[in-house]
Design a protein around this motif. Structure first.
Motif: not given
Length: 339
Positions: A21, A25, A303
């Motif tokens: 992530s 990201a 997120w």
């Protein structure tokens, strides 16, 4: 042995999801960057190499990576605080910001903007927001206790005091904004709606230390937290000093939340949603649930920030708006399920 192996497997899987992530990201934004280029830019700094692209290096290392890491720290801290407060108050709808921390930080930020400006440099606003958050927490704790000689914590009284004081402090912040100028309103909007725009490498030290120390302290109370979930009478029977335990838990959670609010503003619902998701994976035991909760909170906020900075790119949507929308829907579903 199987339980320990499953716990390790779950933590390893979530840690891998968190690492992926972070990389993905960092690559998301108004200027998309491929995952391999993100990894190359990070490796160039970690291993003292030469970056392939000066532009990508500046975007990755100076802007996006600190922001993503700050989001992970804030998410982990709010998730831990939410899980512990839900256990301490025996209320699955408890949230760190019910303690009035966000409202206190907003008042501190407004006061700093109106009367101090940049008196202490870049730390003026975060410092005053932190002081306001701590002052609000102290006021809530004072109102949430009863007894003259031995101050006893009342969980429901604390929650009600937090809600009431939050309303009062937000009204005060809005009044100060109304009496101030437009510049003041724009500066303080960050604390009232939440965001990670202040993220710099120099700002990550304090949040990281707070998360590390807070996680160790809360994990050290994992057995007492399990006992507290069974009710005060059962906890006392097991030898737990319930009043002292609640005092320690509220202080640690307040410091965690205040420290995060000082650098990210008021980001709601992470501390409400993450513990419920973590219990689905790890069960109710805090030895298993707290580490999972921290990882889930970190992933969630990373997120949420990606959505906030890509939905109306190149402008940033306040991250509190994103967490509020998704968290509000989850809250309604939770209330209907509880009924």
């Amino acid at each position: 042995m199987k339980v320990r192996a499953s716990r390790v497997t779950l933590l390893a899987a979530l840690a891998a999801v968190l690492a992926v992530s972070v990389v993905l990201a960092v690559g998301c934004g108004s200027t998309p960057i491929a995952a391999r280029d993100v990894l190359h830019a990070i490796a160039a700094h970690v291993l003292d190499g030469v970056p392939a692209s000066a532009t990508n290096d500046a975007i990755v290392w100076e802007i996006r990576l600190p922001r993503v890491l700050l989001g992970a720290l804030v998410g982990a801290a709010l998730a831990l605080a939410g899980a512990v407060l839900q256990a301490a108050t025996a209320n699955r709808l408890a949230d760190p910001h019910l303690l009035g921390v966000s409202a206190g930080a907003s008042v501190g930020a407004v006061a700093a903007t109106l009367w101090l400006g940049a008196a202490w440099g870049a730390l003026t606003l975060p410092g005053c927001a932190f002081a306001g958050a701590l002052a609000a927490t102290a006021l809530v704790i004072a109102c949430g206790t009863h007894g003259t000689r031995h101050r006893q914590f009342d969980a429901q009284r604390l929650l009600l005091a937090g809600v009431a004081i939050s309303f009062v402090l937000m009204a005060l912040a809005n009044l100060l904004l109304y009496l101030g100028d437009q510049r003041s309103a724009t500066s303080v909007l960050f604390w009232m709606l939440g965001g990670l725009g202040l993220a710099r490498w120099s700002l990550l030290g304090v949040p990281a230390a707070l998360v590390g120390i807070g996680a160790l302290l809360l994990l050290g109370r994992r057995r007492e937290l399990d006992a507290l979930m069974s009710g005060d009478v059962a906890a006392v029977t097991l030898g737990v000093n319930v009043a002292r335990l609640r005092r320690e838990l509220f202080v640690v959670c307040s410091l965690l939340t205040a420290g995060m609010v000082a650098v990210s503003g008021a980001i709601g619902f992470v501390g409400l949603v993450a513990p419920h998701v973590a219990r689905r994976f790890a069960g109710a035991s805090h030895a298993r649930m707290l580490p999972v909760c921290a990882l889930v909170g970190a992933i969630m906020l990373i997120w949420a920030d990606v959505i906030a900075r890509t939905l109306i790119a190149p402008d940033d949507l306040p991250i509190g708006v994103v967490t509020g929308l998704f968290g509000g829907v989850f809250f309604v579903w939770l209330v209907r399920g509880a009924r």
